[in-house]
Design an enzyme around this catalytic site. Structure first.
Site, PDB file in Angstrom:
ATOM      1  N   SER A  45       1.262  -1.304  -0.614  1.00 38.42           N
ATOM      2  CA  SER A  45       0.306  -0.172  -0.124  1.00 38.42           C
ATOM      3  C   SER A  45       0.855   1.510   0.025  1.00 38.42           C
ATOM      4  O   SER A  45       1.629   1.644   0.555  1.00 38.42           O
ATOM      5  CB  SER A  45      -0.746   0.070   1.326  1.00 38.42           C
ATOM      6  OG  SER A  45      -1.909   0.859   0.935  1.00 38.42           O
ATOM      7  N   GLU A  46       0.671   1.871  -1.261  1.00 40.05           N
ATOM      8  CA  GLU A  46       1.663   3.236  -0.920  1.00 40.05           C
ATOM      9  C   GLU A  46       1.885   4.407   0.253  1.00 40.05           C
ATOM     10  O   GLU A  46       2.412   4.879   0.340  1.00 40.05           O
ATOM     11  CB  GLU A  46       1.541   4.355  -2.585  1.00 40.05           C
ATOM     12  CG  GLU A  46       0.480   3.959  -2.987  1.00 40.05           C
ATOM     13  CD  GLU A  46      -0.518   4.121  -3.446  1.00 40.05           C
ATOM     14  OE1 GLU A  46      -0.944   2.876  -3.387  1.00 40.05           O
ATOM     15  OE2 GLU A  46      -1.715   4.389  -4.155  1.00 40.05           O
ATOM     16  N   ASN A  47       0.511   4.151   0.879  1.00 41.79           N
ATOM     17  CA  ASN A  47       1.156   5.143   2.019  1.00 41.79           C
ATOM     18  C   ASN A  47       1.871   4.501   2.864  1.00 41.79           C
ATOM     19  O   ASN A  47       1.911   5.015   4.123  1.00 41.79           O
ATOM     20  CB  ASN A  47      -0.459   5.311   2.538  1.00 41.79           C
ATOM     21  CG  ASN A  47      -1.319   3.871   2.746  1.00 41.79           C
ATOM     22  OD1 ASN A  47      -1.487   3.829   1.926  1.00 41.79           O
ATOM     23  ND2 ASN A  47      -2.019   4.572   4.129  1.00 41.79           N
TER      24      ASN A  47
END
Lengths: 219, 231
Positions: A45-47
């Site tokens: 998840s890019e966060n």
């Protein structure tokens, strides 16, 4: 025609053991539900999380734990957390093997448009431009045509593009196509009950048809 | 160790003037500096430029600063959750600079690390590349992007000590550690402030050198944008 769930189910067959995978918002998120349990894969998840797990049960909801779509999630055993710069170092550095995302348009040379419709509210590209510029394999989940019947598999994108020559494969509600390195959509599979003629008529870009095109099967 | 503590959010943001450039940590509403946003709302300032991945929602986070017309420009990657934002943007009251998320993160990281520019593949061949130097490295095209630095960076951590060392929790980390490095003055609000020596140095994410002011916040709402559960 495939349902959204069936598109996700078909894309899940592309997943291979040992892969780190980034799933975009929408249909791509559903892919996680269909990845065979015996494959060892890690969802990024890019966060800032490697190891996305299922949505939590009500008693485990944690506001400090969300995915890139801002949904509450859980972590699988062996997860790792990191900051946004490190997250995109993974992405741009080629450490994420597979990116699955949605699109408004894809061109026959693999350009993708999915972030902006001129004249409408522009919400931003989020991490999409970094993802499509970097992943070695990019699979797009999309509807073959717009709601008013216009093909979304085009000779050239009409919308502002997100990335150039990056899409490798498309799974639409009608077909599975691969992007030819020389340009063109190579028809690989048809959705159950959908004819080659129908796919041809609904693909504005160059469609390459070689031999018998098998129908997709679902368990 | 140098003691970085201030009394509260009001004291921490007291000298932030109109027209300054701020960075604010957070992804969506996760890991945003809630206490400092509230304290900024009490100030009579405007013309702010805010670097933040998102712009909050109408009635929470940076959305509150927009409601009060305190913001001149947002530098963000995704701003889609906010009707007031949209209204101000379409009416021309607000400027927005949309940047690919990884480019935003790296520009902030570069700002904190003293790297004025770098090359990234994100945005090559798109509108984002307009006016930027493009260069080929080993057969692939890259865009030159420049660092971002701010007058103040405002971050939120889980735990911190009086020396300014910070530990984040979950995905509330996001942009916070990099923004901490890129503000001339970094203000950190933490859920739990402890004395120096009480944090395990092995566990520190942001070393205190990057933090100029720290305080323990209170009444964290930690609003959830999309509560999704497994039944």
């Amino acid at each position: 025609m495939l349902t959204k769930e069936q598109i996700a189910q078909r894309i899940a067959k592309e997943v291979k053991t040992g892969q780190y995978i980034n799933l975009g918002i929408g249909i791509p998120t559903l892919v996680a539900n269909y990845i065979p349990k015996d494959l060892d894969v890690v969802l990024q998840s890019e966060n800032g999380l490697l190891g996305i797990g299922p949505f939590p049960t009500e008693d485990k909801v944690d506001p400090d734990l969300i995915n890139a779509g801002k949904q509450t999630i859980s972590m699988v055993p062996g997860s790792a957390l990191f900051n946004s710069a490190e997250s995109f170092a993974m992405i741009r550095g080629g450490h994420v093997h597979l990116t699955i995302l949605g699109a408004m348009e894809v061109s026959e040379n693999g350009d993708i448009a999915n972030w902006k419709i001129p004249g409408k509210m522009v919400k931003g590209m989020g991490g999409a431009m970094d993802l499509v510029a970097s992943a070695e394999n990019i699979i797009v989940a999309m509807q073959h045509c717009s709601k008013d019947g216009q093909s979304k598999l085009l000779t050239e994108c009409s919308l502002p593009i997100t990335g150039i020559k990056c899409v490798k494969k498309i799974v639409s509600d009608l077909a599975v196509v691969e992007i030819s390195p020389e340009g063109g959509f190579i028809l690989k599979e048809r959705a159950p009950g959908v004819s080659v003629e129908e796919i041809k008529s609904k693909t504005e870009g160059k469609l390459i048809i070689e031999g018998e095109i098998p129908e997709m099967t679902f368990e | 160790m140098i003691n970085k503590t201030v009394k509260n959010a009001q004291e921490a943001v007291a000298d932030i003037p109109s027209n300054s450039m701020l960075m604010m940590g957070g992804f969506g509403l996760c890991g945003i500096p809630e206490n400092c946003i509230k304290a900024l709302l009490e100030k009579e300032i405007s013309g702010l430029t805010i670097v933040s991945n998102n712009a909050g929602v109408d009635d929470f986070g940076i959305g509150l600063l927009l409601q009060k017309r305190m913001v001149k420009k947002m530098i963000s990657s995704y701003v889609g959750e906010n009707a007031e934002f949209e209204r101000q943007l379409l009416s021309g009251e607000l400027e927005v600079d949309l940047i690919p998320q990884g480019t935003l993160a790296e520009r902030v990281r570069a700002g904190g690390a003293g790297i004025p520019a770098f090359f990234t593949p994100a945005g090559v061949g798109t509108e984002v590349a307009e006016g930027k130097e493009v260069r080929e490295f080993e057969g692939k095209l890259y865009l030159m992007e420049q660092w971002l630095r701010a007058d103040f960076s405002i971050v939120k951590a889980w735990k911190g000590d009086t020396a300014g060392n910070l530990i984040f929790r979950g995905t509330a980390r996001n942009f916070n550690p990099i923004m901490a490095t890129a503000g001339k003055i970094c203000i950190a609000e933490v859920e739990e402030l402890v004395q120096e020596g009480e944090l395990d140095p092995n566990q520190v994410h942001t070393p205190g050198i990057f933090v100029q002011r720290i305080f323990q916040g209170d009444n964290y709402e930690k609003r959830i944008e999309h509560r999704t559960v497994t039944k």
